[in-house]
Scaffold this active site. Structure first.
Site, PDB file in Angstrom:
ATOM      1  CB  VAL A 179      -0.976  -0.053   1.134  1.00 30.99           C
ATOM      2  CG1 VAL A 179      -0.202   0.305   2.647  1.00 30.99           C
ATOM      3  CG2 VAL A 179      -2.099   0.853   1.024  1.00 30.99           C
ATOM      4  CE1 TYR A 180       3.474   1.429   4.629  1.00 33.00           C
ATOM      5  CE2 TYR A 180       5.991   0.758   3.965  1.00 33.00           C
ATOM      6  CZ  TYR A 180       4.850   0.849   5.073  1.00 33.00           C
ATOM      7  OH  TYR A 180       4.795   0.508   6.172  1.00 33.00           O
ATOM      8  CB  SER A 181       3.812   5.372  -2.839  1.00 28.62           C
ATOM      9  OG  SER A 181       4.364   6.244  -2.026  1.00 28.62           O
ATOM     10  CE  LYS A 217       5.088  -3.205   7.222  1.00 31.90           C
ATOM     11  NZ  LYS A 217       5.735  -2.237   6.273  1.00 31.90           N
TER      12      LYS A 217
END
Length: 322
Positions: A59-61, A87
């Site tokens: 989900v990061y960026s 993750k």
């Protein structure tokens, strides 16, 4: 660089992990993220310093952190020499099954993460949060399946209540499925609620602790009223801490001045001295952040300094589980 086993597993990691949320195409939600060139420069410098542990998330960026991380790592490192963590849980697409810890979501997201990272397997696959909408039996079984399929080497979890973590571990053990070897939780000098239940549980059960926000989103590295581009736009970060925490920050700055080192080194050295902590996950947005993080491994605080740093702690409401 020092290395340690992650919990009671056989996996050896550097005592500092590089957090890769700092780069990616953050857009309007994360305007402080750095570009791919910075990611590459940072990863090369980290590898040169002996860091072998890198942590990101799907989900990061919206996946671009994984892309930057993978492309940069494989320019400078052999796959066997890197411990790569990511993750799953956050929303990656609209509509049903676009987020969470169902069998369908996890199976589609592990393949998507592997493609973005440019690798056949992840060393540490972590559930990013607890999913109240999916039975933990479903989650633990599919996580075991991705391990058996060779796509994942070890499993970890991130912020949740201790009873939830204990339940997940019990379900896995009861069924003969793969258990979590690590807990990535919110833990630093101004947020220590994890010391009440989660960290004692991890110590008792041989689970390695790899804290996120070990520098309290930079709060522990500067005077309390100083702002940055990230602090000005990080709405989530603003919800984690309170003005009363300024006294703790003042102690960090005082110890750092007496020692002649950066405050970040002191805050990380305190964390590295705490029971159960294997490797704080440090976000890097400037070159000196990596320098200070690596140097913290060699800084040993006295008992008096540890007591001084912890003396002004104030209890907080639980923060970081959602």
């Amino acid at each position: 660089m020092e290395y340690a086993r992650l919990g009671e597993s056989g996996l050896e990691v550097a005592r500092i992990a590089v957090g890769c949320m700092s780069w990616g195409d953050g857009g309007q939600t994360r305007p402080w993220t750095r570009d791919e060139r910075f990611a590459e420069e940072t990863i090369k410098a980290a590898l040169d310093a002996g860091v072998n542990f890198f942590d990101t998330a799907n989900v990061y960026s919206q996946g671009t952190s994984e892309e930057f991380t993978g492309r940069s790592l494989w320019k400078y490192a052999d796959r066997k020499d890197v411990v790569l963590a990511t993750k799953v849980h956050g929303r990656m697409q609209p509509g049903p099954n676009g987020a969470g810890l169902s069998r369908k979501a996890i199976l589609q997201e592990i393949d998507a993460s592997l493609a973005r990272l440019g690798t056949d397997y992840v060393d540490l696959y972590q559930i990013h949060r607890w999913d109240p909408n999916v039975a933990i039996e479903e989650t633990m079984e599919v996580l075991h399946d991705v391990v058996r399929a060779g796509k994942v080497r070890y499993l970890g979890a991130s912020s949740m209540y201790a009873w939830q973590f204990a339940k997940a571990q019990h379900v896995a053990q009861t069924h003969g499925w793969t258990r979590f070897i690590s807990m990535q939780n919110h833990y630093n000098l101004i947020y220590r609620e994890e010391e009440r239940e989660m960290i004692p549980l991890c110590v008792d059960q041989g689970v390695g602790v790899i804290p996120w926000s070990p520098l309290a989103r930079g709060r522990l590295t500067r005077a309390w009223d100083t702002t940055t581009a990230r602090s000005d736009t990080d709405q989530f970060g603003r919800s984690l801490y309170q003005d009363e925490d300024a006294a703790v920050v003042g102690k960090v700055l005082a110890v750092a001045e007496r020692r002649g080192v950066a405050p970040a080194r002191v805050a990380l050295a305190w964390l590295l001295a705490q029971p159960g902590v294997t490797a704080p996950i440090v976000g890097i947005t400037k070159a000196e952040h990596l320098t200070d993080a690596v140097a913290a491994v060699d800084l040993t605080l006295t008992d008096d300094e540890l007591d001084e740093l912890g003396a002004d702690y104030l209890a907080h409401a639980i923060a970081g589980h959602v």
